[in-house]
Design an enzyme around this catalytic site. Structure first.
Site, PDB file in Angstrom:
ATOM      1  N   ASP A 222     -14.471 -10.278 -12.482  1.00  0.00           N
ATOM      2  CA  ASP A 222     -13.247  -9.496 -12.335  1.00  0.00           C
ATOM      3  C   ASP A 222     -13.657  -8.041 -12.533  1.00  0.00           C
ATOM      4  O   ASP A 222     -14.164  -7.670 -13.593  1.00  0.00           O
ATOM      5  CB  ASP A 222     -12.246  -9.950 -13.405  1.00  0.00           C
ATOM      6  CG  ASP A 222     -10.919  -9.203 -13.288  1.00  0.00           C
ATOM      7  OD1 ASP A 222     -10.932  -8.028 -12.840  1.00  0.00           O
ATOM      8  OD2 ASP A 222      -9.882  -9.784 -13.650  1.00  0.00           O
ATOM      9  N   LEU A 223     -13.429  -7.218 -11.521  1.00  0.00           N
ATOM     10  CA  LEU A 223     -13.992  -5.860 -11.523  1.00  0.00           C
ATOM     11  C   LEU A 223     -13.533  -5.013 -12.707  1.00  0.00           C
ATOM     12  O   LEU A 223     -14.196  -4.051 -13.079  1.00  0.00           O
ATOM     13  CB  LEU A 223     -13.632  -5.146 -10.216  1.00  0.00           C
ATOM     14  CG  LEU A 223     -14.219  -5.767  -8.952  1.00  0.00           C
ATOM     15  CD1 LEU A 223     -13.738  -5.010  -7.729  1.00  0.00           C
ATOM     16  CD2 LEU A 223     -15.736  -5.779  -8.998  1.00  0.00           C
TER      17      LEU A 223
ATOM     18  N   HIS B  87     -22.504   3.753   9.134  1.00  0.00           N
ATOM     19  CA  HIS B  87     -23.334   2.828   9.918  1.00  0.00           C
ATOM     20  C   HIS B  87     -23.741   3.405  11.271  1.00  0.00           C
ATOM     21  O   HIS B  87     -24.685   2.941  11.889  1.00  0.00           O
ATOM     22  CB  HIS B  87     -22.679   1.446  10.044  1.00  0.00           C
ATOM     23  CG  HIS B  87     -21.578   1.359  11.046  1.00  0.00           C
ATOM     24  ND1 HIS B  87     -20.295   1.761  10.771  1.00  0.00           N
ATOM     25  CD2 HIS B  87     -21.556   0.926  12.327  1.00  0.00           C
ATOM     26  CE1 HIS B  87     -19.541   1.559  11.834  1.00  0.00           C
ATOM     27  NE2 HIS B  87     -20.286   1.060  12.801  1.00  0.00           N
TER      28      HIS B  87
ATOM     29  N   ASP C 231     -10.852   7.752   9.764  1.00  0.00           N
ATOM     30  CA  ASP C 231     -11.624   6.528  10.016  1.00  0.00           C
ATOM     31  C   ASP C 231     -12.879   6.807  10.854  1.00  0.00           C
ATOM     32  O   ASP C 231     -13.917   6.179  10.640  1.00  0.00           O
ATOM     33  CB  ASP C 231     -10.713   5.516  10.744  1.00  0.00           C
ATOM     34  CG  ASP C 231     -11.317   4.120  10.804  1.00  0.00           C
ATOM     35  OD1 ASP C 231     -11.922   3.696   9.805  1.00  0.00           O
ATOM     36  OD2 ASP C 231     -11.175   3.455  11.853  1.00  0.00           O
TER      37      ASP C 231
ATOM     38  N   HIS D 293     -18.298   9.231  11.330  1.00  0.00           N
ATOM     39  CA  HIS D 293     -19.164   8.883  12.466  1.00  0.00           C
ATOM     40  C   HIS D 293     -19.308  10.031  13.476  1.00  0.00           C
ATOM     41  O   HIS D 293     -20.416  10.412  13.840  1.00  0.00           O
ATOM     42  CB  HIS D 293     -18.628   7.657  13.205  1.00  0.00           C
ATOM     43  CG  HIS D 293     -18.372   6.473  12.320  1.00  0.00           C
ATOM     44  ND1 HIS D 293     -19.182   6.155  11.261  1.00  0.00           N
ATOM     45  CD2 HIS D 293     -17.403   5.520  12.343  1.00  0.00           C
ATOM     46  CE1 HIS D 293     -18.724   5.050  10.669  1.00  0.00           C
ATOM     47  NE2 HIS D 293     -17.636   4.658  11.310  1.00  0.00           N
TER      48      HIS D 293
END
Ligand code: BG6
EC number: 1.1.1.49
Length: 484
Positions: A86-87, A172, A229, A234
């Site tokens: 549990d974080l 990425h 986003d 990117h």
């Protein structure tokens, strides 16, 4: 070399869609160090065996060529373990520590693939538990914050527990083979670099078009939008790779220093520039790939009056000697006509015309990122038919298909980046100052668009976006490459 890779969010979407398949590919290619453990971490109550079964089940949805056989999965599964955590519970990190101390691997990678709101909790708890040893590397997925202040706050928290050299901020796109090739094209060859400047280039266009909609991420996307986003990260990283000065070496900080200079050279937005050179759109219902698709406002998790942009077209101005007067246009959107990411470098026309030269396709370098990875050089040539018609030339192009040349089994973005983390190579990861500079540039647009629909243009799903994007670029006397 031994490694432990701890995957926070181990049962989440990113883990099974991108990370596990990438780790499996590295395993299949023999590049993943053999002495390793991949420890999925989540709140679920799973045994190692149940976790392996879950991952195997999910692999059934991966492309056939990338799907393991049962025998291959059996071997890969030996690396997989599961840890319930549990974080928010310090004692759970203590248990993780015990597990890691069982073998004190040379490298411990903490991959935080959780909801962004939990990044700081995980980093703080890791530090409290003493899990920030020199062997530890921490990987953070985007988005890191939603504006300058929140980004800075996350980075400050992370950097209280870890040094910058231990932090791997993933974008990425930097792991895509075509982006590697852009660095190779510019800095491994001497052919283009002398031309790579304002004297020879008239404008550069970066397009990242997706045919997909927001899928099951409507709720996340509502508070994100295309600017956060895709553009803040990117697209701006692509602009950096295109515009940066040659670095003094391939070392991580040499590259990142040059990218930072580009981000700091971006001319800040004024209200007037936002009105003229920033277009936002939102998809309505339409047809994609022959199938009818709903508009954004009808997607699950999206408000009926949503003002979130699913399309952005912008003009970025880089105020330095090399690029003065050369506009960089960025365009990205969901539910566009095709999955198509490419960069167009438009060279200036010949200064004196002795041919009746057609304008348009020539004098142009196109770097394609998706769907295939390649490079096309568009030139003018003298064709047979022209001789009869007089002195006009025909557009031709040289076409280099990297997938054909190097084989389509090339190393994918996540595979490459995960191996880089394990090996401790920071070159393709974003430094905190770069990230902050990128947020600083987009923030005035975020503020101008926040909570209102002034100038939000609807577009039909399956089109190339709102016509305002064409009008924007036409204001400078240019056109998007497919429209010229
Ligand atoms: C992610 C975005 O970072 O990149 C997604 O959050 C987007 O919305 C994706 O679909 C695009 O990546 P790629 O590699 O498919 O172009």
């Amino acid at each position: 070399m031994s490694f432990d890779l701890v995957l926070f969010g181990g049962t989440g979407d990113l883990a099974w869609r991108k990370l596990m398949p990438a780790l499996f590919q590295a395993f299949r290619h023999g590049t993943l160090p053999a002495d390793g453990r991949i420890i999925g971490v989540a709140r679920d109550d799973l045994s190692n065996e149940q976790y392996r079964a879950l991952i195997q089940q999910r692999f059934a949805q991966v492309d056939l060529a990338k799907r393991p056989s049962d025998e291959e999965f059996g071997r890969f599964a030996e690396l997989l373990q599961f840890q319930r955590l549990d974080l928010s519970k310090p004692q759970d990190y203590g248990r993780l520590k015990d597990r890691l101390q069982q073998r004190n691997a040379d490298t411990v990678v903490m991959y935080v693939a959780t909801a962004p709101t939990l990044f700081t909790t995980v980093c703080e708890q890791l530090a409290v538990a003493g899990l920030n040893t020199p062997a530890t590397r921490i990987v953070l997925e985007k988005p890191l914050g939603h504006d300058v202040a929140s980004n800075r706050q996350i980075n400050e928290t992370v950097l209280r527990g870890f040094s910058e050299q231990q932090v791997f901020r993933i974008d990425h796109y930097l792991g895509k083979p075509s982006v590697q090739n852009l660095f190779a094209l510019r800095f491994g060859n001497s052919l283009f670099e002398p031309l790579w400047r304002r004297e020879h280039i008239s404008n550069i266009q970066v397009t990242i078009a997706e045919d997909l909609g927001v899928e099951k991420r409507g709720a996340f996307y509502e508070s994100t939008g295309a600017l956060r986003d895709m553009v803040q990260n990117h697209a701006l990283q692509l602009v950096c790779a295109l515009a940066m000065e040659p670095p003094i070496s391939a070392d991580a900080d040499a590259l990142r220093d040059e990218k930072l200079k580009v981000l700091r050279s971006l001319r800040p937005w004024t209200t007037e520039a936002i009105g003229q050179f920033a277009v936002r759109g939102q998809y309505g219902p339409g047809t994609v790939g022959g199938e009818p698709v709903p508009g954004y406002r009808s997607e699950p998790g999206v408000g009926a009056e949503s003002t979130t942009e699913t399309f952005v077209a912008l003009r970025a101005v880089i105020a330095n000697w090399r690029w003065a007067g050369v506009p960089f246009y960025i365009r990205t959107g969901k539910r566009l006509a095709a999955r198509d990411a490419h960069i167009v470098v438009n060279f200036r026309p010949a200064p004196h015309a002795i041919f009746r030269t057609p304008l348009g396709e020539a004098n142009r370098l196109v770097i394609t990122l998706q769907p295939r990875d390649g490079l096309q050089l568009h030139l003018l040539a003298q064709g047979q038919e022209n001789r009869r018609q007089g002195q006009s030339l025909t557009p031709v192009h040289l076409d280099l298909d990297f997938d054909k040349r190097f084989g389509s089994e090339r190393v994918g973005a996540y595979e490459r980046l995960l191996l880089d983390v394990i090996d401790g190579r920071l070159n393709l990861f974003v430094r905190s100052d770069e990230q902050e500079a990128a947020w600083r540039w987009v923030e005035p647009l975020l503020d101008a668009w926040q909570g209102n629909d002034n100038g939000l243009r609807p577009y039909t799903a399956g089109s190339w976006g709102p016509s305002a994007a064409s009008a924007m670029i036409a204001r400078d006397g240019f056109c998007w490459s497919e429209e010229c």
